[in-house]
Design a protein around this motif. Sequence first.
Motif, PDB file in Angstrom:
ATOM      1  N   ALA A   6       0.846  -1.191   0.000  1.00 45.14           N
ATOM      2  CA  ALA A   6       0.000   0.000   0.000  1.00 45.14           C
ATOM      3  C   ALA A   6       0.886   1.248   0.000  1.00 45.14           C
ATOM      4  O   ALA A   6       1.852   1.331   0.744  1.00 45.14           O
ATOM      5  CB  ALA A   6      -0.901   0.002   1.231  1.00 45.14           C
ATOM      6  N   TRP A  12      -0.920   8.460  -2.211  1.00 42.60           N
ATOM      7  CA  TRP A  12      -2.235   8.082  -2.715  1.00 42.60           C
ATOM      8  C   TRP A  12      -3.091   9.327  -2.965  1.00 42.60           C
ATOM      9  O   TRP A  12      -3.762   9.426  -3.994  1.00 42.60           O
ATOM     10  CB  TRP A  12      -2.922   7.146  -1.714  1.00 42.60           C
ATOM     11  N   THR A  52       2.851   1.844  -5.084  1.00 38.54           N
ATOM     12  CA  THR A  52       2.571   0.436  -4.756  1.00 38.54           C
ATOM     13  C   THR A  52       3.762  -0.467  -5.028  1.00 38.54           C
ATOM     14  O   THR A  52       3.852  -1.557  -4.479  1.00 38.54           O
ATOM     15  CB  THR A  52       1.358  -0.092  -5.533  1.00 38.54           C
TER      16      THR A  52
END
Length: 57
Positions: A6, A12, A52
């Motif tokens: 993650a 993100w 990622t």
Amino acid sequence: MKTPSAPLKITWIIGLILGILGIIGHYFHVEFLTEYNYILLLIGFVALAVGTTFKGL
């Protein structure tokens, strides 16, 4: 082959914002966003892909 991890929350968020700005620039005429909509989408996708791929990024 590495297993995906993650991405950091900030990575993100940056990727998501750039992608959304690229989509907005595609569907609505906003001077800067319309001119660079594909570049914004590409950079957003690359940010998510790199986030990622490399742990801690």
